[in-house]
Design a protein around this motif. Structure first.
Motif, PDB file in Angstrom:
ATOM      1  N   HIS A 103      30.417  28.828  22.716  1.00  0.00           N
ATOM      2  CA  HIS A 103      30.336  28.036  21.485  1.00  0.00           C
ATOM      3  C   HIS A 103      31.193  26.793  21.622  1.00  0.00           C
ATOM      4  CE1 HIS A 103      28.326  31.394  19.560  1.00  0.00           C
ATOM      5  NE2 HIS A 103      29.325  32.206  19.959  1.00  0.00           N
ATOM      6  N   GLU A 104      30.850  25.781  20.860  1.00  0.00           N
ATOM      7  CA  GLU A 104      31.638  24.551  20.847  1.00  0.00           C
ATOM      8  C   GLU A 104      32.785  24.733  19.862  1.00  0.00           C
ATOM      9  OE1 GLU A 104      33.000  20.776  21.695  1.00  0.00           O
ATOM     10  OE2 GLU A 104      31.514  22.008  22.734  1.00  0.00           O
ATOM     11  N   PRO A 105      34.026  24.558  20.321  1.00  0.00           N
ATOM     12  CA  PRO A 105      35.164  24.747  19.419  1.00  0.00           C
ATOM     13  C   PRO A 105      35.155  23.705  18.290  1.00  0.00           C
ATOM     14  CG  PRO A 105      35.865  24.807  21.703  1.00  0.00           C
ATOM     15  CD  PRO A 105      34.456  24.299  21.718  1.00  0.00           C
ATOM     16  N   GLY A 106      35.475  24.148  17.113  1.00  0.00           N
ATOM     17  CA  GLY A 106      35.626  23.271  15.949  1.00  0.00           C
ATOM     18  C   GLY A 106      36.857  23.684  15.153  1.00  0.00           C
ATOM     19  N   VAL A 107      37.206  22.863  14.179  1.00  0.00           N
ATOM     20  CA  VAL A 107      38.420  23.159  13.389  1.00  0.00           C
ATOM     21  C   VAL A 107      38.296  24.509  12.695  1.00  0.00           C
ATOM     22  CG1 VAL A 107      39.845  22.400  11.456  1.00  0.00           C
ATOM     23  CG2 VAL A 107      38.943  20.719  13.066  1.00  0.00           C
ATOM     24  N   ARG A 108      37.125  24.791  12.098  1.00  0.00           N
ATOM     25  CA  ARG A 108      36.956  26.039  11.360  1.00  0.00           C
ATOM     26  C   ARG A 108      37.008  27.249  12.294  1.00  0.00           C
ATOM     27  NH1 ARG A 108      35.171  27.183   6.409  1.00  0.00           N
ATOM     28  NH2 ARG A 108      34.568  25.006   6.062  1.00  0.00           N
ATOM     29  N   SER A 109      36.283  27.139  13.454  1.00  0.00           N
ATOM     30  CA  SER A 109      36.265  28.281  14.378  1.00  0.00           C
ATOM     31  C   SER A 109      37.644  28.521  14.979  1.00  0.00           C
ATOM     32  CB  SER A 109      35.227  28.048  15.481  1.00  0.00           C
ATOM     33  OG  SER A 109      35.518  26.865  16.207  1.00  0.00           O
ATOM     34  N   PHE A 142      45.540  18.590  17.450  1.00  0.00           N
ATOM     35  CA  PHE A 142      45.671  19.374  18.685  1.00  0.00           C
ATOM     36  C   PHE A 142      44.305  19.625  19.320  1.00  0.00           C
ATOM     37  CE2 PHE A 142      49.662  21.288  16.629  1.00  0.00           C
ATOM     38  CZ  PHE A 142      50.462  20.295  17.181  1.00  0.00           C
ATOM     39  N   LEU A 143      43.311  19.913  18.474  1.00  0.00           N
ATOM     40  CA  LEU A 143      41.977  20.163  19.012  1.00  0.00           C
ATOM     41  C   LEU A 143      41.394  18.894  19.633  1.00  0.00           C
ATOM     42  CD1 LEU A 143      39.622  22.109  19.393  1.00  0.00           C
ATOM     43  CD2 LEU A 143      38.805  21.450  17.105  1.00  0.00           C
ATOM     44  N   ARG A 144      41.630  17.743  18.981  1.00  0.00           N
ATOM     45  CA  ARG A 144      41.133  16.484  19.535  1.00  0.00           C
ATOM     46  C   ARG A 144      41.796  16.190  20.895  1.00  0.00           C
ATOM     47  NH1 ARG A 144      42.162  13.620  15.540  1.00  0.00           N
ATOM     48  NH2 ARG A 144      44.090  12.618  16.230  1.00  0.00           N
ATOM     49  N   LYS A 145      43.087  16.463  20.955  1.00  0.00           N
ATOM     50  CA  LYS A 145      43.802  16.253  22.224  1.00  0.00           C
ATOM     51  C   LYS A 145      43.249  17.165  23.321  1.00  0.00           C
ATOM     52  CE  LYS A 145      48.476  16.244  24.157  1.00  0.00           C
ATOM     53  NZ  LYS A 145      49.912  16.482  23.871  1.00  0.00           N
ATOM     54  N   TRP A 146      42.939  18.400  22.947  1.00  0.00           N
ATOM     55  CA  TRP A 146      42.374  19.337  23.938  1.00  0.00           C
ATOM     56  C   TRP A 146      41.013  18.866  24.417  1.00  0.00           C
ATOM     57  CZ3 TRP A 146      37.892  22.237  23.732  1.00  0.00           C
ATOM     58  CH2 TRP A 146      37.707  23.162  24.769  1.00  0.00           C
ATOM     59  N   LYS A 147      40.178  18.365  23.494  1.00  0.00           N
ATOM     60  CA  LYS A 147      38.859  17.873  23.877  1.00  0.00           C
ATOM     61  C   LYS A 147      38.969  16.654  24.788  1.00  0.00           C
ATOM     62  CE  LYS A 147      36.229  19.609  19.926  1.00  0.00           C
ATOM     63  NZ  LYS A 147      35.371  19.249  18.769  1.00  0.00           N
ATOM     64  N   ALA A 174      38.521  14.544  30.289  1.00  0.00           N
ATOM     65  CA  ALA A 174      39.139  13.948  31.482  1.00  0.00           C
ATOM     66  C   ALA A 174      39.025  14.892  32.666  1.00  0.00           C
ATOM     67  CB  ALA A 174      40.602  13.621  31.180  1.00  0.00           C
ATOM     68  N   ARG A 175      39.179  16.169  32.382  1.00  0.00           N
ATOM     69  CA  ARG A 175      39.072  17.149  33.463  1.00  0.00           C
ATOM     70  C   ARG A 175      37.660  17.186  34.021  1.00  0.00           C
ATOM     71  NH1 ARG A 175      40.599  21.161  30.782  1.00  0.00           N
ATOM     72  NH2 ARG A 175      38.552  22.113  30.377  1.00  0.00           N
ATOM     73  N   ASP A 176      36.678  17.097  33.131  1.00  0.00           N
ATOM     74  CA  ASP A 176      35.290  17.113  33.589  1.00  0.00           C
ATOM     75  C   ASP A 176      34.971  15.858  34.392  1.00  0.00           C
ATOM     76  OD1 ASP A 176      34.999  19.520  32.352  1.00  0.00           O
ATOM     77  OD2 ASP A 176      34.079  18.691  30.522  1.00  0.00           O
ATOM     78  N   GLU A 177      35.528  14.735  33.995  1.00  0.00           N
ATOM     79  CA  GLU A 177      35.257  13.485  34.693  1.00  0.00           C
ATOM     80  C   GLU A 177      35.880  13.485  36.094  1.00  0.00           C
ATOM     81  OE1 GLU A 177      36.704  10.401  32.232  1.00  0.00           O
ATOM     82  OE2 GLU A 177      35.172  10.653  30.676  1.00  0.00           O
TER      83      GLU A 177
END
Length: 303
Positions: free
Chosen positions: A21-27, A43-48, A53-56
């Motif tokens: 699943h795609e992480p979201g604030v509610r989940s 924090f979630l935005r920073k993780w995304k 960056a990791r994927d790139e």
């Protein structure tokens, strides 16, 4: 509830991603067991961003393209983040407003329940008062009926007294009608006395003129004198009778005045009694109407 930090948010996001699943604030908040949107979202935005960056970094592409890609991704993520934050803020505001409305509605419901309980208690109290008023009206109706009956009896006695006074007035009027007869008899006696005086004068004149008839004239004079004496006595009696008649007339006038005054007073009292009887009957009717209205209010259709 887990403490909200970047590490806990990143761990929760990794777990959600591994679940497909795609992480979201509610989940993430559900995974952590709590936390506010404004705390979790940065924090979630920073993780995304770190994930992107990791994927790139795992793709071997031209650095210029990579830089352009990262810039575009960062810009898109920033825009998406701002939109997400705005939507989250709007959602939180809507949730807070809904919670406020629910609290107000609950308070109104509680107030309505309390008002309903108070109204029901007042209704029971009013029903008790209506029943008490009905009993009181029954008692008042009985007292009014007794008062009306007593007033009728009193009015009947007043009418009997008035009739007796009227009869007494008739008798007094009959006595007054006899006074003119006495006056006529007195006038007649005076005329007879005057005639007697004239006879005496004529007799004396005849005695002086005709001595030959002296005995006859003397006898006639004596008879006339006796007649005059009798007439004088009769006149005296008539005068006494006249005085008595006048006294009786004055007494009758006083009696008539007294009886007339009494008659007026009795008529006034009869009028007052009649008005009182009418008022009591109207009050009795009003009591009956009030009782019917009270019975209507306490009927089942008003429960």
């Amino acid at each position: 509830m887990t403490e909200i930090t970047y590490s806990t948010v990143a761990a929760a996001a990794e777990s959600i991603e591994q679940e497909g699943h795609e992480p979201g604030v509610r989940s993430v908040r559900d995974k952590l067991g709590g936390g506010s949107h404004t705390t979790i979202n940065p924090f979630l935005r920073k993780w995304k961003e770190a994930r992107a960056a990791r994927d790139e970094s795992s793709i071997d592409i031209d650095p210029a393209v990579s830089d352009l890609w990262r810039a575009q991704v960062a810009k898109a993520m920033a825009q998406a983040s701002r939109k997400a934050e705005l939507r989250a803020k709007e959602a939180e505001d809507a949730f807070d407003e809904l919670a406020k409305q629910m609290a107000e509605t609950q308070a109104q419901l509680n107030a309505s329940n309390a008002s309903l309980a108070t109204t029901q208690a007042q209704l029971l109290q009013h029903q008790g008062l209506l029943q008490a008023n009905e009993r009181e009206m029954d008692a008042l109706k009985a007292r009014t009926a007794a008062t009306v009956a007593e007033a009728d009896q009193r009015a009947e006695r007043e009418r009997a007294q008035a009739e007796a006074v009227r009869q007494e007035l008739v008798r007094a009027s009959l006595r007054l009608e006899q006074v003119p007869d006495l006056q006529a008899a007195l006038d007649q006696s005076r005329q007879l006395l005057k005639a007697s005086h004239d006879d005496v004068a004529r007799a004396q004149l005849s005695e002086a003129v005709a001595t030959s008839h002296a005995d006859a004239q003397k006898q006639r004079a004596n008879e006339t004198a006796a007649r005059e004496s009798r007439l004088g006595q009769q006149l005296q009696r008539l005068q006494e009778a006249r005085e008595k008649a006048l006294e009786a007339d004055r007494a009758s006038q006083k009696e008539i005045l007294r009886l007339s005054t009494m008659m007026s007073a009795l008529d006034a009292r009869c009028a007052v009694q009649g008005a009182e009887i009418d008022r009591l009957r109207d009050a009795q009717k009003d009591i009956g109407d009030s009782r019917d209205a009270a019975a209507t209010l306490t009927s089942p259709q008003y429960d």
